[in-house]
Design an enzyme around this catalytic site. Sequence first.
Site, PDB file in Angstrom:
ATOM      1  N   GLN A 256      23.048  36.402  55.668  1.00 19.61           N
ATOM      2  CA  GLN A 256      23.047  35.733  54.429  1.00 19.61           C
ATOM      3  C   GLN A 256      21.658  34.799  54.308  1.00 19.61           C
ATOM      4  O   GLN A 256      20.928  34.679  53.410  1.00 19.61           O
ATOM      5  CB  GLN A 256      23.983  34.889  54.042  1.00 19.61           C
ATOM      6  CG  GLN A 256      24.289  34.471  52.524  1.00 19.61           C
ATOM      7  CD  GLN A 256      24.424  35.700  51.460  1.00 19.61           C
ATOM      8  OE1 GLN A 256      25.154  36.806  52.006  1.00 19.61           O
ATOM      9  NE2 GLN A 256      23.630  35.835  50.577  1.00 19.61           N
ATOM     10  N   HIS A 259      18.138  35.698  52.961  1.00 21.78           N
ATOM     11  CA  HIS A 259      17.929  36.050  51.652  1.00 21.78           C
ATOM     12  C   HIS A 259      16.929  35.173  50.981  1.00 21.78           C
ATOM     13  O   HIS A 259      15.915  35.606  50.440  1.00 21.78           O
ATOM     14  CB  HIS A 259      19.305  35.974  50.763  1.00 21.78           C
ATOM     15  CG  HIS A 259      19.847  37.358  50.598  1.00 21.78           C
ATOM     16  ND1 HIS A 259      19.145  38.227  49.885  1.00 21.78           N
ATOM     17  CD2 HIS A 259      21.352  37.594  50.848  1.00 21.78           C
ATOM     18  CE1 HIS A 259      20.279  39.257  49.905  1.00 21.78           C
ATOM     19  NE2 HIS A 259      21.554  38.897  50.465  1.00 21.78           N
ATOM     20  N   GLU A 323      30.371  33.307  46.688  1.00 23.48           N
ATOM     21  CA  GLU A 323      30.039  34.720  45.974  1.00 23.48           C
ATOM     22  C   GLU A 323      30.467  35.720  47.106  1.00 23.48           C
ATOM     23  O   GLU A 323      31.043  36.794  46.523  1.00 23.48           O
ATOM     24  CB  GLU A 323      28.298  34.515  46.017  1.00 23.48           C
ATOM     25  CG  GLU A 323      27.963  35.995  45.741  1.00 23.48           C
ATOM     26  CD  GLU A 323      26.328  35.962  46.099  1.00 23.48           C
ATOM     27  OE1 GLU A 323      25.717  36.976  45.382  1.00 23.48           O
ATOM     28  OE2 GLU A 323      25.772  35.108  46.761  1.00 23.48           O
ATOM     29  N   HIS A 324      30.344  35.553  48.536  1.00 28.21           N
ATOM     30  CA  HIS A 324      31.041  36.520  49.342  1.00 28.21           C
ATOM     31  C   HIS A 324      31.681  35.699  50.268  1.00 28.21           C
ATOM     32  O   HIS A 324      31.449  34.763  50.769  1.00 28.21           O
ATOM     33  CB  HIS A 324      29.818  37.157  50.265  1.00 28.21           C
ATOM     34  CG  HIS A 324      28.490  37.630  49.567  1.00 28.21           C
ATOM     35  ND1 HIS A 324      27.179  36.895  49.245  1.00 28.21           N
ATOM     36  CD2 HIS A 324      28.538  39.058  48.869  1.00 28.21           C
ATOM     37  CE1 HIS A 324      26.601  37.765  48.461  1.00 28.21           C
ATOM     38  NE2 HIS A 324      27.423  38.945  48.409  1.00 28.21           N
ATOM     39  N   ASP A 357      26.788  44.861  50.099  1.00 30.38           N
ATOM     40  CA  ASP A 357      25.416  44.851  49.542  1.00 30.38           C
ATOM     41  C   ASP A 357      24.881  46.243  49.317  1.00 30.38           C
ATOM     42  O   ASP A 357      23.811  46.260  48.403  1.00 30.38           O
ATOM     43  CB  ASP A 357      24.330  43.936  50.406  1.00 30.38           C
ATOM     44  CG  ASP A 357      24.318  42.528  50.274  1.00 30.38           C
ATOM     45  OD1 ASP A 357      25.166  42.143  49.167  1.00 30.38           O
ATOM     46  OD2 ASP A 357      23.824  41.650  50.888  1.00 30.38           O
ATOM     47  N   HIS A 416      44.070  34.759   2.045  1.00 29.15           N
ATOM     48  CA  HIS A 416      44.488  35.457   3.106  1.00 29.15           C
ATOM     49  C   HIS A 416      45.938  35.963   2.694  1.00 29.15           C
ATOM     50  O   HIS A 416      46.194  37.424   2.846  1.00 29.15           O
ATOM     51  CB  HIS A 416      44.566  34.543   4.179  1.00 29.15           C
ATOM     52  CG  HIS A 416      43.442  34.437   4.976  1.00 29.15           C
ATOM     53  ND1 HIS A 416      42.463  33.955   4.644  1.00 29.15           N
ATOM     54  CD2 HIS A 416      43.149  35.056   6.349  1.00 29.15           C
ATOM     55  CE1 HIS A 416      41.259  33.867   5.686  1.00 29.15           C
ATOM     56  NE2 HIS A 416      41.921  34.643   6.613  1.00 29.15           N
TER      57      HIS A 416
END
Length: 427
Positions: A256, A259, A323-324, A357, A416
Amino acid sequence: MEQVFINPLKKEWKEILRRPAFDSSSLESIVSPILLDVKQNGDTAIKKYAAKFDGVVLNQLKVSEGEISDAVKLVSEDLKAAIAIAKNNITVFHDAQKEVAKQTETTTGVVCWRKSIAIQKVGLYIPGGTAPLFSTLLMLGIPSMIAGCSDIIVCTPADKNGKINPVVLYVSQLIGLKNIYKTGGAQAIAAMAYGTETVPQVYKIFGPGNQYVTCAKQLVNKEGIAIDMPAGPSEVAVYADETANPVFVAADLLSQAEHGADSQVVLVSSSQKIVEEVKVEINKQLTALSRKDIAVKALKNTRLIVMDTVDAAFDLLNEYAAEHLIIASDNAIVLAEKVTNAGSVFLGHYSPESVGDYASGTNHTLPTNGYAKAYSGVSLDSFFKKVTFQQLSKEGIKNIGNAVEIMASAEGLDAHKNAVTVRLATL
């Protein structure tokens, strides 16, 4: 590496778990003028920013069929075979998410149902920069095709020679995408949001990106352009107990960290011994990485936390809303029941985040920055609108008409009420 936090108090969690981020107001002051420029000046602005930010002079924004054909020849057979496996698994997983419209008779004579209708025009943003993410094109392109979106466009930045990464173009032709444009960053988001002379306007924009891209997506969202989710720099959290393999955990954290410099990795453990072993392994494995410099910067955002109970550990992880999330434990399936906030969860010792991924089949476009508390990752549903339908027979309007009249009258909405009254009067 950052310090180890031992059983931090709950009131300290927010500060400990703070993501690395730019000041949002300063980001907006940079991004807003770019959006306005593209909105007003179209292709001219896109080309200007390509020269300014990417160092490339572009004559044509749209990728030609010849460029796609040439790119296909540059991709190795090994990589094509690997992509085929990923494509199959992603297709199988997302194809299984199709729903059949089901009619429900809520009251005799009142039939309601919901139908999934593909969003006609979607834009897919594929990051370039330090790592052209052809995998993201698989993750977004495949479900958009399965959903049946009629107009799918792809924006991704060109290199200094005006070329798109050949693997991105190979994946495009493999899944049947033909409209690819050479633009990246906030200007690409603007192009898809507003349309230019060359780039068509879309109804919804998908894809991850850096903080400028994320900011651009959020700003155009305020103007009514739908986006998949707020998604910024990537992140992973790992829960590791005494059964974890420190070599595996260190590899996951580094996968990670490479990245980007603004990525974040968090390790939560029930054992200080495991944390110390992981720190040693990170330093060992770091030396062999081609993106070592980036990983080193990201590791400055590392958080290593020891919690004395499993429940406290997962309370903290749910507050972080990664996220993960990797659960490195023999007991992962049971522990997974404690997860309430996460983008995607990887269970056990043989489920590294990198399989999600690329090739397990789940989608890797996921909410970051704590948005997993309320947002889901991209799925087939992301490319649909859910439209509800209802049909009432004469018996149906008789059965619920009076209730509608009473409720409309109580809200003071006479018209209505009258829409029902005039019908009941004919029965």
